[in-house]
Scaffold this motif. Sequence first.
Motif, short mmCIF file in Angstrom:
data_model
loop_
_atom_site.label_atom_id
_atom_site.label_comp_id
_atom_site.label_asym_id
_atom_site.label_seq_id
_atom_site.Cartn_x
_atom_site.Cartn_y
_atom_site.Cartn_z
N ARG A 183 1.00 -1.23 0.07
CA ARG A 183 0.11 0.05 -0.12
C ARG A 183 0.94 1.20 -0.02
NH1 ARG A 183 -5.14 -0.92 3.39
NH2 ARG A 183 -5.42 -1.78 1.07
N VAL A 184 0.55 2.29 -0.75
CA VAL A 184 1.43 3.38 -1.14
C VAL A 184 0.57 4.65 -1.06
CG1 VAL A 184 2.56 4.55 -2.55
CG2 VAL A 184 3.00 2.07 -2.63
N GLY A 185 0.94 5.52 0.06
CA GLY A 185 0.24 6.77 0.12
C GLY A 185 0.83 7.63 0.94
N SER A 186 0.51 8.94 0.84
CA SER A 186 -0.93 9.14 0.50
C SER A 186 -0.90 10.57 0.02
CB SER A 186 -1.95 9.18 1.74
OG SER A 186 -3.22 9.72 1.47
N THR A 187 -1.73 11.07 -0.75
CA THR A 187 -1.93 12.48 -1.34
C THR A 187 -2.57 13.51 -0.28
OG1 THR A 187 -3.96 12.10 -2.62
CG2 THR A 187 -1.47 11.70 -3.66
N TYR A 188 -2.45 14.64 -0.40
CA TYR A 188 -3.36 15.61 0.31
C TYR A 188 -3.80 16.71 -0.49
CZ TYR A 188 -1.35 13.03 4.41
OH TYR A 188 -0.94 12.20 5.32
N SER A 189 -4.95 16.85 -0.65
CA SER A 189 -5.50 17.82 -1.72
C SER A 189 -6.58 18.65 -0.84
CB SER A 189 -6.01 17.42 -2.99
OG SER A 189 -6.76 18.16 -3.59
N TRP A 190 -6.49 19.99 -0.85
CA TRP A 190 -7.38 20.82 -0.14
C TRP A 190 -8.23 21.30 -1.13
CZ3 TRP A 190 -2.91 20.03 1.88
CH2 TRP A 190 -2.52 19.66 3.05
N HIS A 191 -8.14 21.04 -2.44
CA HIS A 191 -8.76 21.93 -3.65
C HIS A 191 -9.47 20.64 -4.40
CE1 HIS A 191 -6.43 25.15 -2.34
NE2 HIS A 191 -5.38 24.63 -2.60
N ASP A 192 -9.02 19.82 -4.68
CA ASP A 192 -9.89 18.69 -5.49
C ASP A 192 -10.44 17.65 -4.59
OD1 ASP A 192 -10.40 16.86 -7.53
OD2 ASP A 192 -8.43 15.91 -7.66
N LEU A 193 -11.81 18.02 -4.47
CA LEU A 193 -12.47 17.25 -3.54
C LEU A 193 -13.87 16.79 -4.23
CD1 LEU A 193 -12.83 19.89 -0.42
CD2 LEU A 193 -11.22 17.98 -0.55
N ASP A 194 -13.31 16.28 -5.67
CA ASP A 194 -14.43 15.25 -6.04
C ASP A 194 -14.26 13.81 -5.42
OD1 ASP A 194 -12.57 13.68 -7.38
OD2 ASP A 194 -12.07 15.08 -8.80
N THR A 195 -15.15 13.05 -5.84
CA THR A 195 -15.58 11.72 -4.85
C THR A 195 -14.32 10.43 -5.43
OG1 THR A 195 -17.30 11.36 -6.39
CG2 THR A 195 -17.49 12.15 -4.29
N GLY A 196 -13.75 10.73 -6.61
CA GLY A 196 -13.10 9.57 -6.93
C GLY A 196 -11.60 9.91 -7.32
N PRO A 197 -10.89 8.70 -7.26
CA PRO A 197 -9.62 8.92 -7.43
C PRO A 197 -8.98 9.33 -9.02
CG PRO A 197 -10.38 6.75 -8.01
CD PRO A 197 -11.40 7.51 -7.43
N THR A 198 -7.90 10.10 -9.05
CA THR A 198 -7.62 11.09 -10.06
C THR A 198 -6.23 10.35 -10.83
OG1 THR A 198 -6.29 12.50 -8.82
CG2 THR A 198 -8.59 12.98 -9.03
N GLU A 199 -6.07 10.82 -11.97
CA GLU A 199 -4.72 10.68 -12.64
C GLU A 199 -3.68 11.35 -11.89
OE1 GLU A 199 -3.53 8.43 -14.97
OE2 GLU A 199 -5.47 7.44 -14.57
N ARG A 200 -3.98 12.48 -11.55
CA ARG A 200 -2.91 13.41 -10.98
C ARG A 200 -2.21 12.75 -9.75
NH1 ARG A 200 -4.57 19.37 -9.69
NH2 ARG A 200 -6.12 18.27 -8.39
N GLY A 201 -3.43 12.27 -8.80
CA GLY A 201 -2.79 11.74 -7.58
C GLY A 201 -2.26 10.40 -7.69
N LYS A 202 -2.52 9.64 -8.77
CA LYS A 202 -1.78 8.34 -9.22
C LYS A 202 -0.44 8.66 -9.36
CE LYS A 202 -2.83 5.88 -13.00
NZ LYS A 202 -3.56 5.00 -13.48
N ARG A 203 -0.39 9.70 -10.46
CA ARG A 203 1.03 10.14 -10.92
C ARG A 203 1.81 10.48 -9.61
NH1 ARG A 203 -0.86 12.83 -14.59
NH2 ARG A 203 -0.61 14.87 -13.60
N GLU A 204 1.32 11.46 -8.90
CA GLU A 204 2.17 11.88 -7.80
C GLU A 204 2.54 10.71 -6.92
OE1 GLU A 204 1.22 14.43 -3.50
OE2 GLU A 204 -0.05 14.79 -5.21
N LEU A 205 1.68 9.94 -6.58
CA LEU A 205 2.17 8.61 -5.91
C LEU A 205 3.21 8.08 -6.29
CD1 LEU A 205 -1.40 7.52 -4.31
CD2 LEU A 205 0.41 8.55 -2.91
N LEU A 206 3.01 7.45 -7.82
CA LEU A 206 4.23 6.86 -8.37
C LEU A 206 5.17 7.63 -8.47
CD1 LEU A 206 1.74 5.28 -11.29
CD2 LEU A 206 2.78 4.15 -9.05
#
Length: 349
Positions: free
Chosen positions: A242-265
Amino acid sequence: MEIDFLLVGQGLAGTALSFRLMEKNLKCILIDTPLANNSSRIAAGLYNPVTGKKMVRTWMADYLFPEIEPFYEKLEEFLGKNFLIKKNIYRPFLSVEEQNEWMGHSSDPLLQPYFEKIHTQALYNEVNNPYGGIMLKNSGYLDINTLLDAYASYLIEKEMLMQEEYQEDFLEVTDLGIRYKEIKAKGIIYCNGLGAMNSKYFSNLPFAPVKGEILDIHQDFCPNVIINRGVFRISLPNGLQRVGSTYSWHDLDTGPTERGKRELLEKLEKLIFIENKKIIHHKSGIRPATKDRRPFLGKHPGLESVYIFNGFGAKGVSLVPYFSKIMVEFLLNGIEIQKEVNISRWNQT
């Protein structure tokens, strides 16, 4: 039906607080929509005594950490399930200067309970750790889903869980307590995370929701410790990491994002040298964080029987055991809650 407390929400906060109250022989009922406690269920469940880029002791560590493992172990025994996983955390140093700084800290009695050893050379060939790192103890993670499911099963068996959406329009507050549908109680406690933002009683509190994303991957490196620098990487019992985690105060939609995945990778690639990996799951959740990053505990300023136990954000696993004890002392004995977490700090009206 007459009870002592009605709790809204059976996430980590509602689970812990109701268990503490039942230990005092108080009657509780919880209201929770099945699988609605998304922030608890998506959380990685890490508890870590040394955090942040500057690697400082977690806020109130000397109060929080003596409570964490004993509390969850008691819950494990009560429920007959295992969900507390004790693991050391290895944090690589980023420079010789940081290594030297921690060598200087090694004799600090305030830090000694939280680290096992300082390594001055690379400990793992697979990890970017040329300057070594610090091996932390009194750490690990909680399998939150197993805990919540086991506790929900117990509540259902005892007819203490209403699996339905909470509807505040049905709540009547009087000088003697509250009534909700067929239930009478001495008080109601909002443990429902961001749902409390929609309550007319607590909408003034400055919640600051934070979105977090995590990945479950398959990668050929399974150390028996958590690697944590930039991102955490936990070897799970099922063979995944398990790899994490992102922290976003602006993008509060309900689903995972490509940007979040890219940041973690990208952060994972800087930490772990093994290139081959396969993404198995990509999840996201919205954490009930607060403006000052401190939880909300206390009583509504104008109502005797309306309370909140909420706002634990990303560190709920660490915070909830200690503060549930503080909340119970307040509810039963009137012992004042410290200002740092008391909702009175916001002068709510």
